[in-house]
Enzyme design. Structure first.
Site, PDB file in Angstrom:
ATOM      1  N   ASP A 123      25.157 -29.772 -62.781  1.00 26.08           N
ATOM      2  CA  ASP A 123      25.869 -30.621 -63.721  1.00 26.08           C
ATOM      3  C   ASP A 123      27.005 -31.393 -63.053  1.00 26.08           C
ATOM      4  O   ASP A 123      28.044 -30.818 -62.715  1.00 26.08           O
ATOM      5  CB  ASP A 123      26.424 -29.707 -64.827  1.00 26.08           C
ATOM      6  CG  ASP A 123      27.151 -30.473 -65.909  1.00 26.08           C
ATOM      7  OD1 ASP A 123      27.056 -31.710 -65.932  1.00 26.08           O
ATOM      8  OD2 ASP A 123      27.808 -29.814 -66.739  1.00 26.08           O
ATOM      9  N   ASP A 299      26.874 -38.381 -65.333  1.00 26.33           N
ATOM     10  CA  ASP A 299      26.803 -36.990 -65.754  1.00 26.33           C
ATOM     11  C   ASP A 299      25.362 -36.480 -65.795  1.00 26.33           C
ATOM     12  O   ASP A 299      24.640 -36.712 -66.759  1.00 26.33           O
ATOM     13  CB  ASP A 299      27.463 -36.894 -67.141  1.00 26.33           C
ATOM     14  CG  ASP A 299      27.458 -35.493 -67.715  1.00 26.33           C
ATOM     15  OD1 ASP A 299      26.917 -34.576 -67.071  1.00 26.33           O
ATOM     16  OD2 ASP A 299      27.987 -35.319 -68.832  1.00 26.33           O
TER      17      ASP A 299
END
Ligand SMILES: *[C@@H]1O[C@H](CO)[C@@H](O)[C@H](O)[C@H]1NC(C)=O
Length: 410
Positions: A123, A299
């Protein structure tokens, strides 16, 4: 608590060892795609869609809470005058529905001596490493046993994430040896989570490895890749993603030149707020620039794209026949004319394929768009770009040069 100055020191120390932007030399981790918001018959999975939107919102609320704590209230107010993190804690959230499979890209890492393996969601939109602890009875999947690892050391403090819906993930803090595809970080801070919210219990990944900056770390320590670069175990201070339906990969310590063509177009990180955020962007809709001078957060841990309600409303107002489905929190448009959406940061224009922007049919002839309203108070010019965007490009993240780069997929 570390100050902003000490964060800068970390970054500067890394910059001091700057080398030309590298290619190759690193190691690859094959990634597996789990789930999709679009059903096999082309319809939009509304339940999953709502879950995904909420997950995106909760994650970034937590990031802002961490940031405020890490840099202090005064500094935080200067960065985000309109963010009120107190309202994040108090807000009554939407109910979460358990999902059979989440939407993410997972790969394997190992922790401890001897190595314990975990399936991990990588992530770039958060900065902590956590896995379920062996003492968590409600946790599923692989669990971390600190007592079975000769290199594990218990640290003081507790790791905790509190979400907008009131659920939490919490656990003890350890340091241990973490290896990601052969790149080793010793004394890496991580959490063995002893309690998971129900929204995690069904997640195909055991845990999460954050690849953003220390400023948003809940553990208040360098994330894995920063540790590896500091310890000199990563060949280069760069990692890169290819996210596609097949052949997806995270490349750690360089870029995988087999996966892209031409040069990588790098853009400096525009902020010290902890995100992989680049400025000077434009959003382009059907060949027309509809937003400029935007700041974009890249992201990998998010499926969707988001910006403020105002910005998103203005974006869709350029699409004839589009409307807001308030109940589900998605905008819709005619499935027979899916818009062409692209972004530009002063170089090439990077286009999102129609199949990536269109999440599927939500009601007769109406399809849901992957750009959703997300009101965090970060400003109308801030956009979060998740996998909807990243699936169309090769994306490189340079810790050494503090930059994000895009290249054409091979
Ligand atoms: C922030 O939110 C809290 C809780 O919702 C509220 O009581 C407070 O007045 C808000 N502060 C500001 C400055 O708006």
């Amino acid at each position: 608590m570390f100050s902003k100055a000490s964060l800068l020191t970390v970054v500067l120390a890394l910059l001091a060892s700057a080398t030309p932007l590298p290619t190759d030399g690193g190691v690859r981790i094959p990634l597996e795609k789990r789930g999709s918001l679009t059903n096999a018959d082309g319809t939009f999975n509304i339940e999953k869609g709502i879950h995904e939107r909420l997950k995106l919102e909760n994650k970034h609320k937590q990031n802002l809470i961490n940031l405020e704590r890490n840099v202090g209230q005064d500094e935080f107010k200067k960065m985000f005058p309109d963010v009120n993190t107190t309202s994040f804690h108090k807000r009554a959230g939407l109910p979460l529905t358990d999902q059979e499979d989440d939407i993410e890209w997972t790969g394997t890492i190992s922790i401890g001596t001897p190595a314990q393996s975990f399936v991990i969601d990588f992530d770039t939109g958060s900065s902590d490493l956590w896995v379920p602890s062996s003492s968590c009875s409600s946790c599923k999947g692989h669990k971390y046993s600190s007592s079975s690892s000769s290199t594990s050391k218990k640290q003081t403090g507790t790791f905790s994430i509190s979400y907008g819906d009131g659920s939490t993930a919490s656990g003890s803090v350890y340091t241990d040896t973490v290896t990601v595809a052969g790149i080793k970080a010793t004394g890496q801070y991580l959490s063995g989570v002893t309690k998971e919210s129900s929204s995690f219990a069904s997640d195909p990944a055991d845990g999460l490895l954050g690849l953003a900056f220390p400023a948003i770390s809940n553990l208040r320590h360098n994330p894995f890749f920063f540790t590896a670069v500091q310890q000199g175990t990563a060949p280069q201070g760069v990692f890169a993603f290819k996210l596609a339906s097949s052949g997806s990969e995270l490349y750690v310590g360089g870029t995988d030149s087999k996966l892209y063509t031409g040069d990588i177009e790098y853009h400096d990180v525009s902020s010290s707020d902890g995100f992989w955020q680049i400025g000077g962007g434009s959003a382009i809709l059907n060949d027309k620039t509809v937003a400029s001078s935007i700041d974009t957060i890249i992201d990998s841990g998010t499926t969707l794209m988001g910006s403020s309600s105002k910005t998103v409303e203005s974006f869709y107002s350029n699409i004839e026949g589009s409307s807001y489905d308030e109940q589900n929190g998605y905008y819709t448009f005619s499935c027979s004319s899916v818009p062409t959406v692209a972004f530009n940061w002063g170089g090439k224009t990077w286009e999102i394929s129609a199949s990536n922007f269109n999440l599927g049919e939500i009601s007769q002839g109406k399809c849901a768009g992957a750009l959703v309203p997300l009101d965090l108070g970060m400003g109308d010019n801030v956009w979060l770009l998740g996998d909807t965007f990243m699936k169309n490009v090769y994306t490189a993240f340079s810790v050494t040069d503090n930059a994000v780069g895009f290249a054409t997929l091979a």
